[in-house]
Write an enzyme that holds these catalytic residues in place. Structure first.
Site, mmCIF file in Angstrom:
data_model
loop_
_atom_site.group_PDB
_atom_site.id
_atom_site.type_symbol
_atom_site.label_atom_id
_atom_site.label_comp_id
_atom_site.label_asym_id
_atom_site.label_seq_id
_atom_site.Cartn_x
_atom_site.Cartn_y
_atom_site.Cartn_z
ATOM 1 N N ARG A 25 0.430 -1.076 -0.222
ATOM 2 C CA ARG A 25 -0.061 0.775 -0.069
ATOM 3 C C ARG A 25 1.035 1.051 0.024
ATOM 4 O O ARG A 25 0.674 2.142 -0.758
ATOM 5 C CB ARG A 25 -0.713 0.127 0.655
ATOM 6 N N ASP A 315 -4.197 -15.912 6.897
ATOM 7 C CA ASP A 315 -3.462 -15.655 6.031
ATOM 8 C C ASP A 315 -2.590 -17.043 7.156
ATOM 9 O O ASP A 315 -1.317 -17.718 7.219
ATOM 10 C CB ASP A 315 -2.117 -14.941 5.766
ATOM 11 N N ARG A 388 3.010 -19.357 2.330
ATOM 12 C CA ARG A 388 2.817 -19.996 3.582
ATOM 13 C C ARG A 388 2.532 -21.174 4.175
ATOM 14 O O ARG A 388 2.581 -22.009 5.259
ATOM 15 C CB ARG A 388 1.402 -19.717 3.683
HETATM 16 C C1 S3P Z 1 -4.493 -8.772 1.899
HETATM 17 C C2 S3P Z 1 -5.853 -9.352 2.306
HETATM 18 C C3 S3P Z 1 -6.502 -10.900 2.395
HETATM 19 C C4 S3P Z 1 -4.944 -11.834 2.721
HETATM 20 C C5 S3P Z 1 -3.966 -11.397 1.601
HETATM 21 C C6 S3P Z 1 -3.220 -10.005 2.137
HETATM 22 C C7 S3P Z 1 -3.995 -7.443 1.316
HETATM 23 O O1 S3P Z 1 -6.291 -11.337 0.941
HETATM 24 O O2 S3P Z 1 -4.845 -13.172 2.425
HETATM 25 O O3 S3P Z 1 -2.012 -12.151 2.154
HETATM 26 O O4 S3P Z 1 -3.297 -7.007 1.718
HETATM 27 O O5 S3P Z 1 -5.280 -6.445 1.580
HETATM 28 P P1 S3P Z 1 -8.704 -10.920 0.969
HETATM 29 O O6 S3P Z 1 -8.204 -10.174 0.194
HETATM 30 O O7 S3P Z 1 -7.980 -12.190 -0.263
HETATM 31 O O8 S3P Z 1 -9.034 -12.498 1.817
#
Ligand code: S3P
Length: 431
Positions: A25, A315, A388
């Site tokens: 981000r 995760d 993972r």
């Molecule tokens: C993430 C959101 C999650 C997570 C991924 C990272 C993020 O995914 O599993 O490793 O950075 O917004 P989902 O939005 O598909 O749940």
């Protein structure tokens, strides 16, 4: 690769690398903002570097200093991005693709997003549908749900109200990033609260939004200003050392500077309900709190994990499954069907790989049932290209008393934690 087995104790400190979600981000918002953004403790792993490459390909001025894990972005605003004359290849990184689609829905040019074999099977309609409602033109080239994805953005994006149908921070974030350049109000009504790093960071870049319960409102267009982002250690990476410290007898592991945003700390609640011993020290407050986690070996009891805690540990479910194989009783994980559409089908493969090692794990439609405790034995296992699963299996191997554990496709760990095996090995005192 032959993994370390038959370990007597793990002692020491690990400096866990920067948070993956926050690192992604910081690049996106830094490129959308005006002025200089400096990112400290950026995660120098394949996934986040895909985001750097993507925005560089779009003409953003980004400099990565690998020595210091610092990234500097000289942002010229979203409209300074230019149409690339090549496809946007994002490797294994779902976050880069989904959030990237959100950003690029607001610029008037066409891009084509592609990913590796795993990402080419992952669902994208969940992001494209809301972006289409906001007036972007976007579709899967194959006509379905999966990449390659075409995005024709527009400078006439419109704010809309979106009721989420999946609990996904990536989908929410794509909509909010689009909302920053849309005219009018963008509203996201979440199904369950998911990680809120995008909301926190938009405000850190001078943007405005309101959050009330599970509803986020943002009025666009907004102008963001570059800032300094100090990325905390990733709790999702720390989770493997937490589990290792709990599971290997006589261990004591210290993990400084770990992100403790409550939308991410579900694993700590689970540890508590399983009877694991850990302490948090030096906790700072603020939008992205952080602190030191100290764990030591503990006897575990089974638990049930379901409902709104799931997005806060999504995760971590593979490593929680490993903890459950050593806990007394039957652990039930429910409401986690999203695990099937991660980098791999983590419901089936967590069960398959742990069962090869002698565990009793049953996959269900939306989770796992794990009976413990079961001793783990030597086996040939595979990460199936999922970072993972690779890290979880490396921790599982530590508990094997006799014989070798061979991990296929260990390289996938580079996606989020290139020095993981080295950091784990540094804690090891083997027989
Ligand atoms: C993430 C959101 C999650 C997570 C991924 C990272 C993020 O995914 O599993 O490793 O950075 O917004 P989902 O939005 O598909 O749940």
């Amino acid at each position: 690769m032959k993994l370390k087995t038959n370990v007597t104790k793990l002692v020491g400190k690990v400096i866990v690398p920067g948070d993956k979600s926050i690192s992604h981000r910081s690049i996106m918002l830094g490129a959308m903002a005006y002025g200089t953004t400096v990112v400290n403790n950026f995660l120098l792993a394949e996934d986040c570097l895909e985001t750097v490459i993507l925005f560089k390909t779009l003409g953003a001025d980004i400099e990565v200093d690998s020595e210091t894990a610092t990234v500097t972005i000289n942002g010229g605003g979203l409209q300074s991005l230019t149409q690339p004359n090549e496809d946007l290849y994002v490797g294994n990184s779902g976050t880069t693709m989904r959030l990237g689609l959100g950003v690029l829905s607001g610029v008037p040019f066409m891009t084509r997003f592609k990913g590796d074999e795993s990402l080419s099977k992952r669902p994208m309609e969940r992001v494209m549908a809301p972006l289409r409602e906001m007036m972007a033109i976007t579709f899967s080239e194959k006509g379905g749900d999966t990449p390659p994805i075409i995005m024709l953005g527009t400078s006439r994006l419109r704010g809309r109200t979106h009721k989420m149908t999946v609990a996904s921070a990536q989908v929410k974030s794509a909509i909010l990033l689009a909302g920053l350049s849309a005219t009018g109000e963008t509203v996201v009504e979440e199904l369950e609260q998911t990680r809120n790093h995008t909301e926190q960071m938009i405000q850190q870049f001078g943007g405005e939004l309101t959050v009330s319960d599970k509803t986020i409102r943002l009025i666009g267009p907004q102008v963001l200003t570059g800032t300094t982002v100090v990325v905390p250690g990733d709790i999702s990476s720390a989770a493997y050392f937490i589990a290792a410290g709990v599971l290997v007898k006589d261990s004591e592991i210290t993990l400084p500077n770990i992100g403790l945003n409550p939308t991410r700390t579900g694993i700590l609640n689970v540890l508590e309900s399983m009877g694991a011993q850990y302490k948090i020290k030096n906790k700072t407050e603020g939008s992205e709190p952080r602190g030191t986690i100290k764990v030591c070996s503990s006897d575990l009891k089974a638990t049930t994990i379901e409902g709104n805690i799931i997005p806060t540990l999504i995760d971590e479910l593979p490593i929680i499954a490993l903890l459950a194989t050593q806990a007394d009783g039957k652990t039930i994980i429910k409401d986690a069907a999203e695990l099937k559409v991660k980098e791999t089908n983590r419901i089936d493969l967590t069960a398959e790989e742990l069962n090869k090692m002698g565990a009793k794990v049953t996959p269900t439609e939306d989770g796992l049932i794990i009976e413990g405790p079961t001793p783990l034995k030597a086996a040939k296992v595979s990460s199936h290209g999922d970072h993972r699963l690779g890290m979880m299996l490396s921790v599982a191997a530590l508990l094997v008393k006799d014989g070798d554990v061979e991990l296929e496709n260990v390289d996938s760990i580079r996606v989020s934690y290139p020095s993981f095996i080295e950091d784990l090995t540094n804690l090891v005192e083997s027989k």
